[in-house]
Design an enzyme around this catalytic site. Sequence first.
Site, PDB file in Angstrom:
ATOM      1  N   ASP A   1       3.844  20.814  94.268  1.00  0.00           N
ATOM      2  CA  ASP A   1       5.049  21.635  94.263  1.00  0.00           C
ATOM      3  C   ASP A   1       6.291  20.871  94.705  1.00  0.00           C
ATOM      4  OD1 ASP A   1       3.428  23.672  93.522  1.00  0.00           O
ATOM      5  OD2 ASP A   1       3.721  24.891  95.312  1.00  0.00           O
TER       6      ASP A   1
ATOM      7  N   ALA B   1      -1.305  25.823  91.216  1.00  0.00           N
ATOM      8  CA  ALA B   1      -2.419  25.044  91.766  1.00  0.00           C
ATOM      9  C   ALA B   1      -2.942  24.015  90.764  1.00  0.00           C
ATOM     10  CB  ALA B   1      -3.545  25.985  92.190  1.00  0.00           C
ATOM     11  N   GLN B   2      -3.110  24.435  89.503  1.00  0.00           N
ATOM     12  CA  GLN B   2      -3.631  23.519  88.487  1.00  0.00           C
ATOM     13  C   GLN B   2      -2.775  22.260  88.351  1.00  0.00           C
ATOM     14  OE1 GLN B   2      -6.126  22.744  86.573  1.00  0.00           O
ATOM     15  NE2 GLN B   2      -7.242  24.361  87.625  1.00  0.00           N
TER      16      GLN B   2
ATOM     17  N   GLY C   1      -2.796  19.888 100.920  1.00  0.00           N
ATOM     18  CA  GLY C   1      -2.931  21.021 100.012  1.00  0.00           C
ATOM     19  C   GLY C   1      -3.721  20.589  98.782  1.00  0.00           C
ATOM     20  N   PHE C   2      -3.569  21.315  97.698  1.00  0.00           N
ATOM     21  CA  PHE C   2      -4.311  20.987  96.481  1.00  0.00           C
ATOM     22  C   PHE C   2      -4.040  19.551  96.033  1.00  0.00           C
ATOM     23  CE2 PHE C   2      -4.394  25.704  95.629  1.00  0.00           C
ATOM     24  CZ  PHE C   2      -5.778  25.817  95.694  1.00  0.00           C
TER      25      PHE C   2
ATOM     26  N   GLY D   1       0.202  15.687 103.574  1.00  0.00           N
ATOM     27  CA  GLY D   1      -0.035  17.044 103.087  1.00  0.00           C
ATOM     28  C   GLY D   1      -1.417  17.191 102.491  1.00  0.00           C
TER      29      GLY D   1
ATOM     30  N   VAL E   1       4.982  14.673 110.017  1.00  0.00           N
ATOM     31  CA  VAL E   1       5.735  13.470 109.686  1.00  0.00           C
ATOM     32  C   VAL E   1       7.212  13.740 109.928  1.00  0.00           C
ATOM     33  CG1 VAL E   1       6.423  11.919 107.819  1.00  0.00           C
ATOM     34  CG2 VAL E   1       4.028  12.610 108.060  1.00  0.00           C
TER      35      VAL E   1
ATOM     36  N   GLU F   1       1.149  40.557  93.124  1.00  0.00           N
ATOM     37  CA  GLU F   1      -0.207  40.656  93.660  1.00  0.00           C
ATOM     38  C   GLU F   1      -0.221  41.341  95.024  1.00  0.00           C
ATOM     39  OE1 GLU F   1      -2.155  36.863  91.261  1.00  0.00           O
ATOM     40  OE2 GLU F   1      -1.338  36.535  93.255  1.00  0.00           O
TER      41      GLU F   1
END
Lengths: 446, 446
Positions: free
Chosen positions: A316, A331-332, A25-26, A23, A91, A187
């Site tokens: 996550d 994200a943080q 991502g962040f 993965g 995977v 949003e």
Amino acid sequence: MLTKTHLFENRGPDERPRIVIIGAGFAGVAAARALRKCDAEVLLIDRRNHHIFQPLLYQVATAVLAPSEIAAPIRQVEAKQANLNVALGEVVGVDLNRRTVEVVSPGIGVREVRFDFLVVATGMRPSYFGHDEFAAYAPGLKNLADAETIRTKILSAFEMAEATDDENERARYMNFVLVGAGPTGVELAASLADMVRVTLRRNFRQIDPAMSTITLLEGGDRVLPSFAPSLSERAARHLARIGVTVMTGVKVENVDAHGVIAGGKRIESATVLWTAGVAASPIIKLLDVKTDRAGRALVEPFLNLHGWPYVFVTGDTASIQQDGRPVPGVAQAAIQQGRYVGRLIADQIRGREPKRPFRYRDKGNMAVVGRNYAILEAGHLRMSGFLTWLVWVFIHLMALPQMQNRWRVQSQWLWSYLTGQRSSRLISEAPQSPNVAVTAKQTIAP
Amino acid sequence: MLTKTHLFENRGPDERPRIVIIGAGFAGVAAARALRKCDAEVLLIDRRNHHIFQPLLYQVATAVLAPSEIAAPIRQVEAKQANLNVALGEVVGVDLNRRTVEVVSPGIGVREVRFDFLVVATGMRPSYFGHDEFAAYAPGLKNLADAETIRTKILSAFEMAEATDDENERARYMNFVLVGAGPTGVELAASLADMVRVTLRRNFRQIDPAMSTITLLEGGDRVLPSFAPSLSERAARHLARIGVTVMTGVKVENVDAHGVIAGGKRIESATVLWTAGVAASPIIKLLDVKTDRAGRALVEPFLNLHGWPYVFVTGDTASIQQDGRPVPGVAQAAIQQGRYVGRLIADQIRGREPKRPFRYRDKGNMAVVGRNYAILEAGHLRMSGFLTWLVWVFIHLMALPQMQNRWRVQSQWLWSYLTGQRSSRLISEAPQSPNVAVTAKQTIAP
């Protein structure tokens, strides 16, 4: 328990330790970057060739930004990091005892990859709470294809409203329903409200897009439940001001091609968007570990799986408590966890024992409610309004990973803000996918 | 022959004349804009919701630009022009006697539209010279979906070359073949050559993208046959310098999943791109008119169809001779023809007779061969090299239709030029298409 000997018993004396990260991502990219000076081989596996800046995904869905403006090719990280290898693939199998993962790549087939350390950072996908049949009518928002699907759906709804002569059909096309009033729902609803009032003005003859209704449904008792109640209230007031109808305490019972049934009432709508729950990606099931209700893996304080000191779950996909509260799926937190695990692995390879368990440092939480309005909560600080929105703009520009994207997003935002226009109003057609066939089974080194 | 009475005999006394324009490319939009002060109702029909700046399409295919950077929503023209209506749909029937067109729109079904004047501006599509079965293996480049298909195909080829262990497969993935050395073929091949040498540098571990072979096949005896032979020669030399193998006088006999057979020889390639012939879009067949070999409608000097004074064909779909040579299928000719027809119709509605037949004013011809090199021919002027390339950059930036796109493309180009990077390296996944169903037959006014 986290000892060097245990980790390296199966390798030859000349081989460098192998770290597989699933993965990009962040969390995955942060882990890879934290290993850049490590004397090891790092393999970063992702199904896609790009990583995305997820907090701005809703702006792709509402035509403000182009998909590539929040994306960067994962391989470009390779150019800066000699010990890194990137593999495109999915995977499909993990064997923690044998320390192997099985990867399926388009045109290549199944390959088996050995690892000494494994980092799982595969993120979340939308959850329909056991009603997967809703997915066909109410797309969620997790990747660029989702964002383009939603953008095409929204823009097409106005085209159909303009073209039809049937008043009921027209009303259905001009009703937008969002399920779930977390940050993404709020949003997206607010951005859509700006779009119908400003961007599409005078673009149609039979309809006035500003007459659209945007309904935001929430099962809980307030919008943005991860914020303080006073901020939720302010956000709800601002949503009402820009034309979003918020309904709280409403459970969605059904979604079909004609709309939703929520709280016993039918709402006719051609565009239902799913911004409610998320569930861990299916890879967690391959691991046979304990999970929380959302399918996230329960991890130990060092972010490893119980009983598996060399297997880590981050971002996550991980479920961990801190001071009696879950670390949030933001994200943080993902970046901090990825970096922590990367450093921990690097330390172990150098023969150092891990120092202290992971601790999430909450730098604050923001949500944007259309142009000019945002809310912020950091410790005891609570802000809302235009200045907060400027802070949001600044922070997000700074956080964009590549210099190039920063410039582009900046100029897009400035132009959109000044003119009200949006630059990516494309009703997408599907490109052909390349001719690929799964062939043979191979073994590759990371 | 072009008289007012004839045109308006079927309309009620209160109705304004109706002008239907099919196709929102350069010609269609120019015609619509030329009618902006006309006391009439104008309906612009297109299958897509955006028009594109076709000369830069090859840069979307090679990841330099994002699709939305060369596209603008057609509806946005409506905001500036009160007598204009835009309809999204495909024209499936034309009845010149009854003066109606049939439009199929997603989610709406078939509608019949009446017109007093008809402008056909539907452009071209790739022609496989009777071998439509090649299309599955060798995509052409005419719209944004094509460009994304090609981009995904190119980027995926490198991923597969990196992943495979089979040397023959690897070579096949790293062979790129382009069929047809007109401007699109040359520009695409050169842009690809820059990409493999600069952009992808150090992005892979098993392969070196710079070792790719790029072969440009041409049936004629030289590249860029629409230019003077001396310029063709210079372009061919520059192509060789940047690593493109040009083969002229070669006919392609077959294309399949494994490559092409050309001039009796097999070239193994996973990525064959079709930049050869073009044919008029199928709508011309609905008109039952005389066409040239490429299926373009033969038009009269006023660009109307023979015997149909209120039916015009413009742009790439029209075939017209001037001074013994065909008017070329380039953007400039399309814009001039569209504008000419728009003005001619406006004149007639005001009761004025058309003044003079259409005349194409050739402002010169350019082609770009990678970064830093272009060729230009205008009258007796022939230029090539770096300065010509700067002229090309300037002209194309000026020609971009919207202020916003101009900024964006400019900053993209500057960044790409300075860093060698490309910002749209996305392997696309198909978005879901909205749930649409063809329903009933309706009649709409334009």
